[in-house]
Enzyme design. Structure first.
Site, PDB file in Angstrom:
ATOM      1  CE  LYS A  37      -3.796   4.085   2.034  1.00  0.00           C
ATOM      2  NZ  LYS A  37      -5.008   3.591   2.695  1.00  0.00           N
ATOM      3  CE  LYS A  50      -7.349  -1.633   6.975  1.00  0.00           C
ATOM      4  NZ  LYS A  50      -7.431  -0.155   6.937  1.00  0.00           N
ATOM      5  CD  GLU A 109      -8.976  -0.257   0.820  1.00  0.00           C
ATOM      6  OE1 GLU A 109      -8.084  -0.621   0.031  1.00  0.00           O
ATOM      7  OE2 GLU A 109      -8.830  -0.269   2.058  1.00  0.00           O
ATOM      8  CE  LYS A 159      -4.804   0.399   0.421  1.00  0.00           C
ATOM      9  NZ  LYS A 159      -5.492  -0.321   1.514  1.00  0.00           N
ATOM     10  CG  ASP A 194     -10.566  -0.162   5.216  1.00  0.00           C
ATOM     11  OD1 ASP A 194     -10.903  -0.542   6.344  1.00  0.00           O
ATOM     12  OD2 ASP A 194      -9.413   0.285   4.993  1.00  0.00           O
ATOM     13  CG  ASP A 212      -7.767   2.830   0.675  1.00  0.00           C
ATOM     14  OD1 ASP A 212      -8.914   3.327   0.756  1.00  0.00           O
ATOM     15  OD2 ASP A 212      -7.175   2.311   1.648  1.00  0.00           O
ATOM     16  N   GLY A 219      -4.317  -3.743   6.264  1.00  0.00           N
ATOM     17  CA  GLY A 219      -3.233  -3.537   7.219  1.00  0.00           C
ATOM     18  C   GLY A 219      -3.356  -2.200   7.904  1.00  0.00           C
ATOM     19  CB  SER A 273      -0.891  -0.026   1.243  1.00  0.00           C
ATOM     20  OG  SER A 273      -1.593   1.182   1.385  1.00  0.00           O
TER      21      SER A 273
HETATM   22  O1  OSB Z   1      -7.059   2.364   4.605  1.00  0.00           O
HETATM   23  O2  OSB Z   1      -6.009   0.563   4.363  1.00  0.00           O
HETATM   24  C1  OSB Z   1      -6.097   1.668   4.884  1.00  0.00           C
HETATM   25  C2  OSB Z   1      -2.977   2.342   7.036  1.00  0.00           C
HETATM   26  C3  OSB Z   1      -3.527   3.070   8.071  1.00  0.00           C
HETATM   27  C4  OSB Z   1      -4.880   3.364   8.018  1.00  0.00           C
HETATM   28  C5  OSB Z   1      -5.675   2.932   6.951  1.00  0.00           C
HETATM   29  C6  OSB Z   1      -5.121   2.170   5.932  1.00  0.00           C
HETATM   30  C7  OSB Z   1      -3.737   1.907   5.960  1.00  0.00           C
HETATM   31  C8  OSB Z   1      -3.042   1.181   4.914  1.00  0.00           C
HETATM   32  C9  OSB Z   1      -1.752   0.509   5.314  1.00  0.00           C
HETATM   33  O3  OSB Z   1      -3.366   1.185   3.752  1.00  0.00           O
HETATM   34  C10 OSB Z   1      -1.589  -0.852   4.771  1.00  0.00           C
HETATM   35  C11 OSB Z   1      -0.415  -1.550   5.414  1.00  0.00           C
HETATM   36  O4  OSB Z   1      -0.444  -1.814   6.655  1.00  0.00           O
HETATM   37  O5  OSB Z   1       0.535  -1.850   4.697  1.00  0.00           O
HETATM   38 MG    MG Z   2      -8.338   1.259   3.322  1.00  0.00          MG
END
Ligand code: OSB
Ligand code: MG
Length: 378
Positions: A165, A265, A216, A163, A241, A190, A293, A137
């Site tokens: 952001k 999660k 996402e 992935k 999520d 995401d 994660g 990510s």
């Molecule tokens: O939206 O998936 C998310 C990290 C903190 C809060 C929200 C998210 C995330 C990540 C991190 O995308 C993914 C990872 O732990 O590698």
């Molecule tokens: Mg997310």
């Protein structure tokens, strides 16, 4: 039966290898709570509560989680003996909300229970594979060009899917740049709830042409209904999520067509018992899931790997190698990426990791111990 003798909470702050920027803000360090349980007969169990420093991803923070644990959940832990970790969410069902606080304690009970039974968490949860496909990510970068360089770095390491952001204004151009550089890489985005319905309609339809695995959480963190409207207008599958906090929300989202895929999660949904139930609901609907994660330490990462070994986790998880997050983790175990883009699921009893107390002490801002008999109800 597990009889809890001692509970220790640690508020930790770990420096991240790279700042992690999402639509809700950027972070250079990660805060979390570590839960240590000790039984009467000397077994040790560890859990990680993934609440952060500020209520950006969800309402919870390390401070709300600490308060709820201290006043409610720790007294509850001492109030009975535990035959199975899934008895804890049942006993705590009257406590509204605070899923990350509950999950941190439940994880430590799973670790204890696995050690008592001499079985791995993967086995206890019903996992079906020893290695799981994983992705990475990537936060919002300075520019689309900088993003492409960052993606190239992880593709070269062997990650199976990327992935990125996004937020309004950093979406179509970023995706187009990555897609042009990597025409075939499995790619998903995401938004962390950064769009309203009108903006999403305007900007996200353009993503249909990039062959994304999923989009996402584009809309509000507590929304299902508007995601349904948006999904009807998009070809790309939506994945939820933030909006999926329990098995009922998962069932309703799939029934109404608010998403076609779910990110699970354990922290967001109140623990590994609820996470497994959501996995089962999605499987019954024919909807794939994947493991999200929260930048976990080796403790939470071990739990995520075990969870991701369940049969319906058919998409790569946000579970990356330790070095992607931290120069030095608090577990002895360092998680690495296999050449085939998978990571190994821990096989030792419980979580299968060993906490390095010297390292834990170095990242601890505040710690406190509670002992059986010295705790009164909050
Ligand atoms: O939206 O998936 C998310 C990290 C903190 C809060 C929200 C998210 C995330 C990540 C991190 O995308 C993914 C990872 O732990 O590698
Ligand atoms: Mg997310």
């Amino acid at each position: 039966m597990l009889r809890i003798q001692d509970v220790v909470l640690y508020h930790i702050r770990m420096p991240l290898q790279h700042p992690f920027v999402t639509s809700t803000g950027g972070r250079q360090e990660r805060d979390a709570l570590i839960v240590e349980l000790r039984t009467e007969d000397g077994l040790e169990g560890w859990g990680e509560c993934v609440a952060g420093l500020e209520p950006r991803y969800s309402e919870e923070t390390v401070y709300t989680a600490w308060a709820v644990m201290e006043r409610i959940l720790i007294p509850l832990l001492f109030a009975q003996d535990w035959a199975h970790p899934s008895d804890f969410p049942k006993a705590a069902a009257w406590v509204r909300g605070h899923p990350m606080a509950k999950a941190g304690i439940e994880m430590a009970l799973w670790d204890l229970y696995g050690k008592q039974q001499n079985r791995s968490l993967m086995t206890l949860l019903g996992g079906v594979r020893n290695r799981v496909p994983v992705g990475v990510s990537i936060g919002i970068q300075e520019s689309p060009q900088a993003l492409v360089e960052r993606v190239a770095h992880f593709v070269a390491q062997g990650y199976r899917r990327i992935k990125i952001k996004i937020r309004p204004g950093r979406d179509v151009d970023d995706v187009a740049a990555v897609r042009q550089a990597f025409p075939d890489i499995p790619l998903q985005v995401d938004a962390n709830a950064a769009y309203d319905l009108e903006t999403a309609r305007k900007r996200l339809k353009a993503l249909d042409e990039f062959n994304l695995l999923l989009i996402e959480q584009p809309l509000a963190y507590d929304d299902l209904w508007d995601h349904r409207a948006l999904q009807q207008e998009l070809q790309t599958p939506l994945c939820l999520d933030e909006s999926i906090r329990h098995r009922r929300a998962a069932r309703q989202a799939l029934e109404m067509g608010a998403c076609r895929i779910i990110n699970i999660k354990q922290g967001r949904v109140g623990g590994l018992t609820e996470a497994t139930a959501i996995h089962d609901v999605a499987m019954a609907h024919g909807a794939p899931v994947w493991c999200g994660g929260m930048l976990e330490t080796g403790i939470g990462r071990a739990a995520n790997l075990a969870l991701a070994s369940l049969p319906n986790f058919t998409l790569p998880g946000d579970i990356s190698a330790t070095e992607r997050y931290y120069a030095e983790d608090i577990t002895e175990e360092v998680f690495t990426l296999n050449p085939d883009g998978t990571m190994n699921v821990p096989r030792g009893p419980g979580l299968g990791v060993h906490v390095r107390r010297d390292r834990l002490a170095r990242v601890t801002l505040h710690a406190r111990r509670w002992t059986r008999g010295e705790v009164t109800h909050g």
